[in-house]
Scaffold this motif. Structure first.
Motif, PDB file in Angstrom:
ATOM      1  N   TYR A  81      15.003  -6.911  34.808  1.00 45.29           N
ATOM      2  CA  TYR A  81      14.174  -6.547  33.665  1.00 45.29           C
ATOM      3  C   TYR A  81      12.790  -7.179  33.771  1.00 45.29           C
ATOM      4  O   TYR A  81      11.782  -6.568  33.401  1.00 45.29           O
ATOM      5  CB  TYR A  81      14.847  -6.968  32.350  1.00 45.29           C
ATOM      6  N   TRP A  84      17.548 -10.509  26.844  1.00 46.60           N
ATOM      7  CA  TRP A  84      16.342 -10.629  27.655  1.00 46.60           C
ATOM      8  C   TRP A  84      15.192 -10.199  26.762  1.00 46.60           C
ATOM      9  O   TRP A  84      15.257  -9.150  26.099  1.00 46.60           O
ATOM     10  CB  TRP A  84      16.403  -9.725  28.881  1.00 46.60           C
ATOM     11  N   ASP A  86      15.635   2.615  31.564  1.00 47.40           N
ATOM     12  CA  ASP A  86      15.534   1.191  31.269  1.00 47.40           C
ATOM     13  C   ASP A  86      16.606   0.710  30.292  1.00 47.40           C
ATOM     14  O   ASP A  86      16.513  -0.385  29.756  1.00 47.40           O
ATOM     15  CB  ASP A  86      14.148   0.853  30.725  1.00 47.40           C
TER      16      ASP A  86
END
Length: 408
Positions: free
Chosen positions: A62, A24, A81
């Motif tokens: 995300y 990502w 995260d």
């Protein structure tokens, strides 16, 4: 085969063996504006249709976090995260973290190591880390500070130890990727720093004490003598500066919002010259009769009666207990003047006292009681240099056994 998924930010990269790696990737404009992490590896197989919902869900999550950031709302300090940086911050701020249960001075030392970790590899995603990364970080940290200097094994091992604590916390907090890394680190082995073998000996004190008195540093002479003769820890003798809580009143001896605590005071010495004190590290109660500490007695006699109030060890120049690190720094100045080698530290006084007691024939349990150790194994680590008398005794028994066996 090319699959089109509704997975914003999904990027594919081709490996040399023809397999596909998934990532990502944050929008370029937001990454340039400071959004982190810019790239997060996705450990899924694009050719497995059953994993497509997982790929999509990860990318949507995300992407949502990135857009929330871009909307102007600040991310929570402990938002996880998937990066090592976010794990470190969550470890330091989560009320349920073991970090919150450490003593203040331990937290300060750990924060120093965590800052090194965050700066060096905080942006790395946990999902991308492998055993080779940890060995590479260890090898880099242990390199000498200057060419030809000693390797910094203690620093490198401290970083690995902190990483172990981070991922262990992550497992307890059920954070993604931490269980895998903990399993890796549980099996990994790194060279540990060698145990310190140096000790402060009586001949060092016989040089140090008169030099300290000559230089107007009776406090250093008295503090060191107490450390050596009673085997008390440095902080239990000279005290430490504990930070005040927000809003806490500045009562007692306070400097820069830190209160002096845990050091010996004149009130701790009874009329019979006995000391009973709770130790800072284990909470054990230690008892010492200063009538059996000749080095200490001769120095106590040099303190005028009007001075015998408040903290026992006072910085003569400042008129208060020694500031943080000042005791060791001033001690080294006197030690050099007295000819004490630089590799011998004030902290070695405790080991010197334990080693002398062992060589004098004191049993381990008695030494353990004097030091306040909770385990005999800890006491054994303070015995430095070996005990030649015990070795001779063993050799004598072996020779007698051989002679008896051979009929001599």
């Amino acid at each position: 085969m090319q699959f089109e998924l509704k997975a914003p930010g999904l990027k594919r990269r081709l490996n040399k063996d023809g397999t596909i790696r998934l990532y990502w990737v944050a929008r370029a404009d937001l990454a340039k504006a400071g959004y982190e992490p810019e790239t997060i590896p996705l450990r899924y197989d694009i050719n497995n249709e059953e994993q497509h919902p997982l790929i999509t869900a990860a990318c949507l999550r995300y992407q949502a976090e990135m857009l929330e950031w871009s909307s102007g709302r600040k991310r929570e300090l402990n938002r996880f995260d998937g990066t090592l940086l976010s794990l470190s911050r969550k470890y330091q701020t989560d009320p349920a973290s073991p970090f919150q249960r450490c003593k203040w001075n331990t937290r300060e030392k750990d924060t120093y190591t965590l800052a090194i970790i965050e700066k060096a590899f905080g942006k790395r995603a946990l999902a991308a880390l492998k055993i080779g990364d940890f060995y590479r970080w260890y090898d880099e940290a242990r390199k000498p500070k200057t060419p030809g200097g000693p390797e910094r094994v203690r620093k490198a091992h401290g970083i690995i130890a902190m990483l172990r604590r981070l991922v262990a916390y992550g497992v307890m907090a059920e954070l993604t990727g931490c269980a895998r890394l903990k399993a890796i680190l549980d099996e990994a082995r790194f060279q540990q720093p060698s145990r310190r073998r140096v000790r402060l000996e009586i001949h060092h004190l016989q040089s140090f004490i008169p030099k300290a008195i000559e230089m107007g540093r009776l406090s250093l002479a008295l503090g060191t003598a107490i450390q050596f003769e009673t085997t008390m820890r440095q902080r239990d003798v000279i005290g430490e500066w504990s930070p005040l809580d927000p809003g806490e009143a500045e009562t007692g001896i306070v400097m820069n919002r830190r209160r002096w605590v845990n050091g010996l005071t004149w009130a701790d010495i009874s009329d019979r010259l006995e000391i009973r004190k709770e130790t800072t590290k284990t909470g054990a109660i230690v008892a010492h009769d200063l009538n059996y500490c000749p080095l200490v007695l001769q120095l106590l006699d040099k303190v005028p009666p009007e001075r015998r109030v408040g903290p026992l060890i006072i910085d003569e120049k400042a008129g208060r207990p020694y500031a943080e690190d000042a005791y060791g720094r001033e001690w080294r100045i006197v030690a050099r003047a007295a000819g004490v080698p630089d590799h011998v530290w004030n902290m070695d006084a405790r080991a010197g006292g334990v080693s002398e007691a062992d060589e004098a024939g004191a049993d381990t349990d008695s030494i353990r009681a004097q030091t306040g150790h909770t385990q005999s194994s800890t006491t054994e680590r303070y015995k430095r240099g070996g005990n030649i008398e015990k070795s001779r005794k063993v050799s004598e028994l072996r020779i007698a056994y051989r002679n008896a066996k051979n009929g001599a």
